[in-house]
Scaffold this active site. Structure first.
Site, mmCIF file in Angstrom:
data_model
loop_
_atom_site.group_PDB
_atom_site.id
_atom_site.type_symbol
_atom_site.label_atom_id
_atom_site.label_comp_id
_atom_site.label_asym_id
_atom_site.label_seq_id
_atom_site.Cartn_x
_atom_site.Cartn_y
_atom_site.Cartn_z
ATOM 1 N N SER A 52 69.161 49.429 43.777
ATOM 2 C CA SER A 52 68.944 50.788 44.268
ATOM 3 C C SER A 52 68.162 50.807 45.576
ATOM 4 O O SER A 52 67.356 49.911 45.860
ATOM 5 C CB SER A 52 68.193 51.623 43.225
ATOM 6 O OG SER A 52 68.998 51.863 42.102
ATOM 7 N N GLN A 53 68.393 51.834 46.346
ATOM 8 C CA GLN A 53 67.636 52.100 47.571
ATOM 9 C C GLN A 53 66.151 52.224 47.227
ATOM 10 O O GLN A 53 65.788 52.874 46.241
ATOM 11 C CB GLN A 53 68.158 53.394 48.177
ATOM 12 C CG GLN A 53 67.475 53.860 49.434
ATOM 13 C CD GLN A 53 68.045 55.197 49.905
ATOM 14 O OE1 GLN A 53 68.941 55.760 49.274
ATOM 15 N NE2 GLN A 53 67.508 55.706 50.994
#
Length: 220
Positions: A67-68
């Site tokens: 994930s970012q």
């Protein structure tokens, strides 16, 4: 976390990332410190290390992504964790979010649907000295009833609705943070259990996640 292969350059990149996240609205200093501590580059293959401290998601194989950092920080901040909280993470993935959670509480269980990712991530977390979580392979959309109740549940994949099993596994006062929507975009939702059958729902920003697979998500 093991300090091996974690240089001053990497540490400086993490501090810069934390400053960037603060400017984007992440205000919980404990969360920012957690992201400044966990060496995200060690969750990447060496050939892709240059991407590790950019604020973006990145493929990790098996149709999944790490994930970012903003997304990790955003979800973690919504959980409002305390050091004694018992947490269930649904979707271990790369193990990065799990490692961040372990900076805030040692009481973390994490469940991964994909057997290949589960085996890889369990070995990686142990190698990095972050093996304190209870790691499980199975359908995270139905939670871990034998380990419930939880003070917080974090879902790292997009769901079509609120999985009933996860709501039942919240302690009174517990929080579920989950992206809910269609296969394209989801709205981040926090549900707080205020009584046996009393739940309060709050909605936040839109995100894009891989789908939550399983009985309480999108059927695999």
């Amino acid at each position: 976390m093991s300090p091996l292969q974690d240089s001053y350059r990497h540490q400086g990149q993490r501090r810069a990332l934390a400053r960037e996240l603060r400017l984007r609205g992440i205000h919980d200093e404990r969360v920012l410190q957690a992201l400044a501590t966990v060496p995200r580059h060690l969750f990447f293959a060496p050939a892709f290390e240059a991407h590790a401290y950019q604020d973006k998601a990145f493929p990790i194989g098996e149709g999944q992504t790490i994930s970012q950092p903003y997304t990790v920080a955003y979800q973690t901040q919504l959980l409002d964790l305390q050091p004694t909280d018992r947490v269930l993470e649904v979707g271990t993935g790369s193990g990065y979010q799990c490692a961040v959670l372990l900076q805030l509480t040692p009481h973390v269980d994490s469940i991964e649907f994909n057997e290949v990712l589960f085996a890889r991530t369990r070995q990686l977390l142990a190698t990095l000295g972050a093996g304190g979580a209870g790691l499980h392979c199975g359908d995270g959309s139905v939670g871990l009833p034998d380990r419930a109740p939880f003070d917080a549940i974090l879902v790292t994949a997009g769901a079509p609705g609120l999985p009933p099993a996860l709501l039942r596994q919240l302690r009174v006062g517990g929080r579920l943070v989950i992206p809910v929507g269609d296969s394209q975009t989801q709205r981040m939702v926090r549900v707080t259990r205020e009584g046996a059958e009393a739940f309060v729902r709050e909605e936040f920003e839109e995100f894009r996640f891989v789908p939550l697979l399983g009985a309480g998500g999108w059927r695999s």
